[in-house]
Design an enzyme around this catalytic site. Structure first.
Site, short mmCIF file in Angstrom:
data_model
loop_
_atom_site.label_atom_id
_atom_site.label_comp_id
_atom_site.label_asym_id
_atom_site.label_seq_id
_atom_site.Cartn_x
_atom_site.Cartn_y
_atom_site.Cartn_z
N GLU A 44 38.77 -1.94 26.72
CA GLU A 44 39.67 -2.91 26.13
C GLU A 44 39.63 -4.26 26.84
OE1 GLU A 44 41.91 -0.83 29.40
OE2 GLU A 44 40.46 -0.29 27.84
N ASP A 73 19.14 -4.51 45.30
CA ASP A 73 19.10 -3.31 44.46
C ASP A 73 18.61 -2.08 45.24
OD1 ASP A 73 19.72 -5.06 42.33
OD2 ASP A 73 17.60 -5.51 42.07
#
Length: 577
Positions: free
Chosen positions: A248, A79
């Protein structure tokens, strides 16, 4: 001059004079010193060595002084986040989860040569509620930013056991403030954005709208204004991204957001796809920090998820990036990725990589497109490597002669200073046999460093007189509370035993040898071959090694087996339980 340097020089002089044969410096040390007294229930460690031996570095030497290896920070420096003060200083931080001290901070003047200058979270008051958290809990995804309006550096992060908070300083080489909590900012992965007009904002990963996820991994990116004077969030919170680039398709784990203003446009960059092999980085653009943000048509801007698993030297899990513009005007990105062996498993965790950023004709930054791979060798023209760098096959020798541990050393969840000492027996690390084991979510007597190579060798010299059969001390290879290997000494009847134990849901002794109760010192060695470990001991110094156990499965310590967000560590350990 440390102990090893002194004795190495003395050995060379004696050899040249014909006085000494091929004795090691450690053997010479043993022959010319009085061993310190070993107190009950304590183990003394004279030194610890770590030597990387990865094949890639040996087979692919850097072609010139301006080239460097990826990852720039090998081992689980995950990170990564980066900032600059605009004057040529770059600062980089990474996650530490439940290890202490928290959030290492590195400094560079050229993006290639990095030096750790401290830890952002260096005090227990900055790392609360660590006890009881799994090793992959704790501190997630620190984000470092510089605010030129008040010349202050900010580091904001998530403590899974306490919530989101930030600390700040005007001297990143020194101490940082105590935590300032952000109770209005939920979720994880907060990041500051300081705009040119003086306004400030926090973006973060958060829950689905109305806390009603439509599927597992349904998350949002939200924003809220931040008042620099009061150190508090103000105004409404707004959703900038719901689900991800292609809602979607039900994308998972939009997270790790960073915001930038570049050429008058606002860019929102996020990780997407989870932290495993489907990991990626995506980008959105807007005319305002409050949106609306439109995704680039050629997202993702960084990923390796679609590449052949049979490719040589695979890089996987690439994502969670942060962008930086250099003083010279070019753009670069730091991000995390993994280096699995044969695309199967690795024990090193998610590492910090560096790549140049390119710009599309329609004005979006990107690192990879289509089948482009993350390079393991790069070049930054005009920048030369220093003599000591953070990458490649380096070697470290810790002689424990200083009054404090080097910055590479860590403990679990707390400083553990009541369990170890560098002054009780000067020149040795003293570890007390603790009533807490490394299988517990607490603070054991364990001082460790990251594994940073697939292939490496580590040795130590230990003085230990266990007073009962519960006391054990030696070298511990640690992934988490349920995945460990322990090469150690304990008491067995009237004698001592040197043994290798696999620790997990249950404990299993894989090998053991009986040694004399009168043995005052023992040398321990671990050789990692990447896919397996070999364990040795010696009663005669760093020679005449006895093989205790060979071809021990290294995948037991891998994320593929154990899960979690950290890589594995190796260190020195003492327990009485």
């Amino acid at each position: 001059m440390n102990k090893r340097s002194f004795f190495a020089i003395l050995s060379a002089l004696l050899v040249s004079a014909g006085i000494l044969g091929s004795f090691s410096s450690c053997n010479l040390s043993k022959a010319n010193e009085n061993l310190p007294a070993v107190k009950d229930s304590t183990a003394l460690f004279d030194y610890f060595t770590y030597k990387g031996d990865d094949d890639f570095y040996k087979e692919n030497p850097l072609p010139d002084d301006e080239s460097f290896y990826n990852p720039i920070l090998p081992g689980w420096y995950s990170d990564p986040s980066i900032c600059t003060n605009g004057e040529g200083d770059y600062f980089l931080v990474t996650s530490t989860f439940t290890y202490f001290p928290g959030v290492p901070i590195f400094h560079s003047r050229d993006l290639v040569n990095w030096k750790q200058v401290g830890h952002v979270l260096s005090r227990p008051s900055q790392l609360v509620n660590m006890k009881g958290q799994h090793v992959s809990g704790g501190i997630f995804a620190p984000a470092i930013s510089y605010n030129p309006h008040n010349k202050t550096y900010y580091m904001v992060t998530t403590n899974v056991g306490a919530g989101n908070f930030f600390v700040k300083t005007q001297d990143p080489f020194g101490e940082w403030s105590d935590p300032i909590m952000l109770p209005e900012v939920g979720g994880i992965d907060p990041s500051f954005f300081f705009d040119e007009d003086g306004k400030a904002y926090i973006v973060n990963n958060d829950d689905a709208p109305d806390y009603k996820p439509e599927y597992s991994g349904h998350r949002t990116i939200r924003i809220q204004e931040f008042d620099v004077k009061s150190d508090k969030t103000i105004g409404p919170r707004k959703i900038l991204v719901n689900k991800g680039v292609h809602p979607e398709e039900k994308p998972i784990w939009i997270e790790g957001p960073h915001m930038y203003k570049i050429n008058g446009k606002y860019f929102l960059m996020d990780a997407e796809g989870g932290t495993s092999t489907w990991h990626s980085e995506v980008i959105f653009r807007s005319d305002s920090p409050m949106g609306t943000f439109t995704p680039w048509t050629k997202n993702p801007i960084l990923t390796q998820r679609h590449l052949s698993a049979e490719r040589p030297n695979p890089i996987t899990c690439a994502g969670h990036a942060d962008l930086i513009q250099t003083k010279e005007g070019d753009w670069w990105a730091v991000f995390l990725a993994c280096r699995p062996i044969n695309n199967k498993f690795e024990n090193l965790g998610r590492e910090t990589f560096l790549m140049p950023v390119r710009w599309s004709e329609d004005g979006f930054p990107y690192m990879t497109q289509e089948n482009e791979i993350v390079p393991l060798i790069l070049k930054r023209t005009g920048v030369k490597r220093d003599a000591s760098v953070t990458f490649g096959n380096f070697e470290e020798f810790e002689d424990f002669d200083n009054t404090s541990l080097g910055m590479q050393w860590m403990t679990l969840r707390a400083p553990a200073t009541e369990l170890y000492s560098l002054s009780d027996a000067p020149g040795f690390l003293t570890l007390k046999c603790a009533a807490v084991s490394a299988t517990e979510k607490d603070t054991p007597a364990f001082v460790c460093r990251r594994m940073q190579h697939h292939k490496f060798e580590s040795t130590t010299r230990m003085l230990f007189n266990p007073s009962n059969e519960k006391e054990e001390a030696g070298m511990l290879l640690f992934k988490d509370e349920k995945h460990q290997y322990l090469l150690a000494v304990n008491k067995q009847g009237e004698n001592k035993s040197v043994f290798l134990k696999r620790i997990g849901e249950s404990e299993q002794v894989l090998a053991s040898d009986t040694i004399s109760e009168k043995t005052k010192e023992i040398y321990l060695k671990v050789i990692s071959q990447g896919t397996h470990y070999d364990f040795y001991y010696s009663l005669k110094g760093e020679k005449d090694w006895t093989l205790l156990c060979k071809d021990v499965d290294a995948s037991y310590l891998s994320t593929a087996t154990a899960g979690g967000f950290t890589g594995s560590v190796i260190g020195l350990y003492a327990v009485c339980k």
